[in-house]
Design an enzyme around this catalytic site. Sequence first.
Site, PDB file in Angstrom:
ATOM      1  N   GLN A  57      37.250  77.229  17.923  1.00  0.00           N
ATOM      2  CA  GLN A  57      36.784  75.778  17.546  1.00  0.00           C
ATOM      3  C   GLN A  57      35.773  75.971  16.342  1.00  0.00           C
ATOM      4  O   GLN A  57      34.691  76.520  16.721  1.00  0.00           O
ATOM      5  CB  GLN A  57      36.207  75.182  18.885  1.00  0.00           C
ATOM      6  CG  GLN A  57      37.311  75.048  19.954  1.00  0.00           C
ATOM      7  CD  GLN A  57      38.199  73.778  19.570  1.00  0.00           C
ATOM      8  OE1 GLN A  57      38.177  72.986  18.623  1.00  0.00           O
ATOM      9  NE2 GLN A  57      39.325  73.887  20.459  1.00  0.00           N
ATOM     10  N   TYR A  78      49.356  75.854  25.984  1.00  0.00           N
ATOM     11  CA  TYR A  78      48.512  76.144  24.966  1.00  0.00           C
ATOM     12  C   TYR A  78      47.043  76.343  25.172  1.00  0.00           C
ATOM     13  O   TYR A  78      46.098  75.955  24.605  1.00  0.00           O
ATOM     14  CB  TYR A  78      48.844  75.050  23.978  1.00  0.00           C
ATOM     15  CG  TYR A  78      50.152  74.273  23.781  1.00  0.00           C
ATOM     16  CD1 TYR A  78      50.917  74.942  23.080  1.00  0.00           C
ATOM     17  CD2 TYR A  78      50.222  73.065  24.697  1.00  0.00           C
ATOM     18  CE1 TYR A  78      52.478  73.930  22.981  1.00  0.00           C
ATOM     19  CE2 TYR A  78      51.447  72.399  24.510  1.00  0.00           C
ATOM     20  CZ  TYR A  78      52.564  72.733  23.915  1.00  0.00           C
ATOM     21  OH  TYR A  78      53.577  72.226  23.462  1.00  0.00           O
ATOM     22  N   GLU A 110      50.108  80.633  27.631  1.00  0.00           N
ATOM     23  CA  GLU A 110      49.531  80.861  26.036  1.00  0.00           C
ATOM     24  C   GLU A 110      50.769  81.849  25.524  1.00  0.00           C
ATOM     25  O   GLU A 110      51.140  83.025  26.219  1.00  0.00           O
ATOM     26  CB  GLU A 110      48.413  81.299  25.856  1.00  0.00           C
ATOM     27  CG  GLU A 110      47.812  81.722  24.569  1.00  0.00           C
ATOM     28  CD  GLU A 110      48.012  80.712  23.483  1.00  0.00           C
ATOM     29  OE1 GLU A 110      48.805  81.009  22.244  1.00  0.00           O
ATOM     30  OE2 GLU A 110      47.732  79.570  23.629  1.00  0.00           O
ATOM     31  N   ASP A 159      47.107  71.056  24.679  1.00  0.00           N
ATOM     32  CA  ASP A 159      46.282  71.107  23.393  1.00  0.00           C
ATOM     33  C   ASP A 159      47.311  71.770  22.269  1.00  0.00           C
ATOM     34  O   ASP A 159      46.932  72.967  21.893  1.00  0.00           O
ATOM     35  CB  ASP A 159      45.012  72.061  23.433  1.00  0.00           C
ATOM     36  CG  ASP A 159      44.013  71.985  22.192  1.00  0.00           C
ATOM     37  OD1 ASP A 159      44.442  71.177  21.465  1.00  0.00           O
ATOM     38  OD2 ASP A 159      43.183  72.799  22.161  1.00  0.00           O
ATOM     39  N   CYS A 203      45.002  67.548  17.628  1.00  0.00           N
ATOM     40  CA  CYS A 203      44.426  67.799  16.463  1.00  0.00           C
ATOM     41  C   CYS A 203      45.186  67.108  15.145  1.00  0.00           C
ATOM     42  O   CYS A 203      44.897  67.101  14.005  1.00  0.00           O
ATOM     43  CB  CYS A 203      44.492  69.259  15.768  1.00  0.00           C
ATOM     44  SG  CYS A 203      45.984  69.824  15.842  1.00  0.00           S
ATOM     45  N   GLU A 217      40.004  65.024  15.474  1.00  0.00           N
ATOM     46  CA  GLU A 217      40.705  65.450  16.689  1.00  0.00           C
ATOM     47  C   GLU A 217      40.517  64.160  17.727  1.00  0.00           C
ATOM     48  O   GLU A 217      39.643  63.111  17.488  1.00  0.00           O
ATOM     49  CB  GLU A 217      39.685  66.439  17.159  1.00  0.00           C
ATOM     50  CG  GLU A 217      39.593  67.708  16.656  1.00  0.00           C
ATOM     51  CD  GLU A 217      40.587  68.677  16.548  1.00  0.00           C
ATOM     52  OE1 GLU A 217      41.259  68.856  17.874  1.00  0.00           O
ATOM     53  OE2 GLU A 217      41.040  69.473  15.926  1.00  0.00           O
TER      54      GLU A 217
END
Length: 421
Positions: free
Chosen positions: A230, A270, A291, A351, A376, A410
């Site tokens: 981030q 994710y 993931e 996400d 995003c 976002e």
Amino acid sequence: MPPLSLTTRLASSRALLRGRAVPTSSRARRAFRATPCTARLDVDIRPASYDDELREKTAQARAWFGPALLPASTPTETFESARESFRMRAEFKIWHDGPRTYYAMCDSDAPKDPVEIVDFPMASERIRELMPLVLKEVTATETLRRKLFQANFLTTTTGDAVVSLLYHRQLDDAWRADADAMRTRLGIDVIGRARKQKLTLDKDFVVERVRVDGFRDLVSYKQLEGSFTQPNAGIAAQMLAWARSAAVSDDPNVDVSSTSTSTRDFLELYCGNGHFTIALAPLFRKCLATEISKTSVSAAQNNMRENGIENCVIARLSAEELCDALDGGREYTRLKDIDLTSYDLQTILVDPPRAGMGESVSNFCTRFDRIVYISCNPETLARDCETLCQTHDIKRFAVFDQFPYTPHLESGALLVKKTTA
């Protein structure tokens, strides 16, 4: 040059999302060839227009949905960024003009027309402090300067820093000696990269520490160089707080730290390096996360250990593969030690990348009572919500200004399953 409109300023900032800059006209790009550099590069901060820019981006984000999906009665929870020094990472080209070397950014459509960057007010205080020091070091010795073409900075709010130097040549013992001396003088970690080569002095990660409500100690995150992190630490902390709240309450005013742990379980798709996983896992009996990136899975497992998270398991699967497994499809070797039937999954957090989840994963998500969707890209969030809202209602909507002074925004949505009469 006349002042730019708000829309033009936002558009001219678009390439900053990938660490590039866009001169506002071809005339400006041609003007760069004069000395000194005169091209207009839109990397300046604009605190005076920040509120207006964020309002415009928010309106554009909501416009993707329309009133049927996101009625006006559902307010926007807005999370503002610091006005400067908010970016924890930055990438710069290193440009050589005879004996002179400097940081530069370029328009992707004009990669040979550099614009010199003397300061980068959007970057963290640590990056701004290091920029001239690193440049002085690499220009003081030909070993560090020769065929250097890029410098990447990764920092934290506590001053941890990794600087990656990228070269168009192989690195040798002489480079290692000079780079190690620079590392010692500046108090940083240094990585040298060339084709099929990576030299690490001393480590290739930083550790960010974040205050999260409900945790006695600061939550720590190992962030690997070269992996996604981030970029805006202040906004990242606010996103964690919002996601924790949305996971358990339709009401943004509820104090999550006072709520009891759910007797049901939580699924995350994710999960990356465990950014949201670690913050949300204590709210539930058990947590299952997925993931696909091997390095991200390793980082997430490390972060869970460091933060004492013991009720979470991470499977290295794609979102589509986990959907298939939960639906009784093929057996996956990476799930051989995980008993999926032991989970009572009620809440899911997703996400996804900018492309969104797509129809198949969106349909899979409709089985959960609560969906916390971090996005995003408001456009693909709205597209996925067309599927999700067949069974769910958007109860909360939030925007997080990760990238001030750019068009990027976002967003987050809490979707709750419709009640039947």
